[in-house]
Write a protein that holds these residues in place. Structure first.
Motif, PDB file in Angstrom:
ATOM      1  N   ALA A  52       0.832  -1.204   0.000  1.00  0.00           N
ATOM      2  CA  ALA A  52       0.000   0.000   0.000  1.00  0.00           C
ATOM      3  C   ALA A  52       0.868   1.255   0.000  1.00  0.00           C
ATOM      4  CB  ALA A  52      -0.921  -0.001   1.218  1.00  0.00           C
ATOM      5  N   LEU A  53       1.959   1.224   0.768  1.00  0.00           N
ATOM      6  CA  LEU A  53       2.856   2.377   0.810  1.00  0.00           C
ATOM      7  C   LEU A  53       3.504   2.609  -0.545  1.00  0.00           C
ATOM      8  CD1 LEU A  53       4.245   4.585   2.420  1.00  0.00           C
ATOM      9  CD2 LEU A  53       5.953   2.900   3.166  1.00  0.00           C
ATOM     10  N   ALA A  54       3.885   1.525  -1.213  1.00  0.00           N
ATOM     11  CA  ALA A  54       4.468   1.663  -2.553  1.00  0.00           C
ATOM     12  C   ALA A  54       3.469   2.325  -3.496  1.00  0.00           C
ATOM     13  CB  ALA A  54       4.873   0.286  -3.090  1.00  0.00           C
ATOM     14  N   GLY A  55       2.192   1.964  -3.370  1.00  0.00           N
ATOM     15  CA  GLY A  55       1.167   2.596  -4.188  1.00  0.00           C
ATOM     16  C   GLY A  55       1.004   4.072  -3.862  1.00  0.00           C
ATOM     17  N   ASN A 100      12.828   1.485  -5.119  1.00  0.00           N
ATOM     18  CA  ASN A 100      13.330   0.627  -4.060  1.00  0.00           C
ATOM     19  C   ASN A 100      12.192  -0.011  -3.269  1.00  0.00           C
ATOM     20  OD1 ASN A 100      15.924   1.307  -4.776  1.00  0.00           O
ATOM     21  ND2 ASN A 100      16.128   2.915  -3.243  1.00  0.00           N
ATOM     22  N   LEU A 101      11.192   0.801  -2.969  1.00  0.00           N
ATOM     23  CA  LEU A 101      10.070   0.303  -2.182  1.00  0.00           C
ATOM     24  C   LEU A 101       9.266  -0.731  -2.967  1.00  0.00           C
ATOM     25  CD1 LEU A 101       8.579   0.499   0.466  1.00  0.00           C
ATOM     26  CD2 LEU A 101       7.254   2.402  -0.451  1.00  0.00           C
ATOM     27  N   ASN A 102       9.081  -0.489  -4.244  1.00  0.00           N
ATOM     28  CA  ASN A 102       8.356  -1.457  -5.075  1.00  0.00           C
ATOM     29  C   ASN A 102       9.066  -2.806  -5.090  1.00  0.00           C
ATOM     30  OD1 ASN A 102       5.993  -0.269  -6.039  1.00  0.00           O
ATOM     31  ND2 ASN A 102       7.086   0.896  -7.592  1.00  0.00           N
ATOM     32  N   ASP A 103      10.372  -2.786  -5.271  1.00  0.00           N
ATOM     33  CA  ASP A 103      11.132  -4.033  -5.321  1.00  0.00           C
ATOM     34  C   ASP A 103      11.081  -4.768  -3.983  1.00  0.00           C
ATOM     35  OD1 ASP A 103      11.753  -3.456  -7.923  1.00  0.00           O
ATOM     36  OD2 ASP A 103      13.817  -2.803  -7.521  1.00  0.00           O
ATOM     37  N   GLY A 104      11.272  -4.014  -2.891  1.00  0.00           N
ATOM     38  CA  GLY A 104      11.239  -4.632  -1.566  1.00  0.00           C
ATOM     39  C   GLY A 104       9.856  -5.156  -1.215  1.00  0.00           C
ATOM     40  N   ALA A 105       8.835  -4.372  -1.531  1.00  0.00           N
ATOM     41  CA  ALA A 105       7.465  -4.802  -1.240  1.00  0.00           C
ATOM     42  C   ALA A 105       7.100  -6.039  -2.054  1.00  0.00           C
ATOM     43  CB  ALA A 105       6.484  -3.669  -1.531  1.00  0.00           C
ATOM     44  N   ALA A 106       7.534  -6.082  -3.303  1.00  0.00           N
ATOM     45  CA  ALA A 106       7.257  -7.249  -4.147  1.00  0.00           C
ATOM     46  C   ALA A 106       7.928  -8.495  -3.583  1.00  0.00           C
ATOM     47  CB  ALA A 106       7.737  -6.986  -5.572  1.00  0.00           C
ATOM     48  N   ALA A 107       9.162  -8.356  -3.110  1.00  0.00           N
ATOM     49  CA  ALA A 107       9.866  -9.497  -2.519  1.00  0.00           C
ATOM     50  C   ALA A 107       9.154  -9.976  -1.260  1.00  0.00           C
ATOM     51  CB  ALA A 107      11.308  -9.112  -2.194  1.00  0.00           C
TER      52      ALA A 107
END
Length: 205
Positions: A52-55, A100-107
């Motif tokens: 949600a934060l990445a969004g 960075n947040l998108n990649d971390g959140a996806a992982a």
């Protein structure tokens, strides 16, 4: 605090009273400590919040782009130049943060899916070995069957030992797998922040 292995511990305790095994409670529980200590629901909550934060960050970038597009191209004066610089700086910073947040959140989200499968398989094994029916007899009927000679203690001991070994393997495998997945998530986040520092997720480091 309840444990995932409580039903199996109770079954083995009943079998121990009948003289069918010498395995104590601590021995039965030990392989499953890693599963009991892992707070999966907290991990899932973290994954959802991060997604949600990445969004939200992506939305903020969109708003920043709109503001930048609407800015006068010929701003003048110290305040105008400062405002333009701030917008450009914020936009660049948000872009890096978003990536960075998108990649971390996806992982993290992918790890939650993998962990759900690991815990599901472990739960399935425990459900199977905790079934209170051995050699075709319900647990309550075992004393009479043993006393009458209908059941062989030797055969029952073999079945109970097989259940103990199966449960132990499942517990060790699940606990090791949880640690491996969490290590991969921590590595993914460390790569995003450019640091080898500790990662705390779901109260686990």
């Amino acid at each position: 605090m309840t444990s995932c292995v409580d039903p199996f511990v109770s079954l083995i305790a009943a079998c121990r009273e009948l003289g069918l095994t010498s395995a104590d409670d601590a021995t039965v529980r030990r392989p499953h400590h890693g599963v009991d200590e892992f707070r999966f629901s907290n991990f899932v909550d973290d994954a959802r919040r991060l997604t949600a934060l990445a969004g939200d960050i992506a939305h903020a970038i969109g708003m920043s782009s709109v503001l930048d597009d609407q800015s006068p191209a010929d701003w003048s004066g110290r305040s105008g130049r400062a405002a333009g610089g701030v917008l450009r700086s914020v936009g660049a910073g948000l872009a890096d943060l978003s990536r960075n947040l998108n990649d971390g959140a996806a992982a993290t989200a992918q790890a939650a899916i993998v962990l759900d499968g690991i815990l599901g398989r472990h739960r399935g094994v425990l459900d199977l070995v905790s079934t209170p029916r051995l050699s075709g007899f319900d647990l309550d009927a075992l004393p009479a069957a043993l006393n009458s000679g209908t059941l062989s203690p030797h055969a029952l001991r073999g079945e109970i030992q097989a259940r103990l070994e199966y449960a132990e393997t499942a517990g060790v495998t699940a606990s090791d797998s949880i640690r491996e997945v969490l290590t991969e998530v921590a590595t993914a986040w460390a790569a995003q922040v450019g640091s080898d520092g500790e990662l705390a997720l779901a109260d686990m480091q």
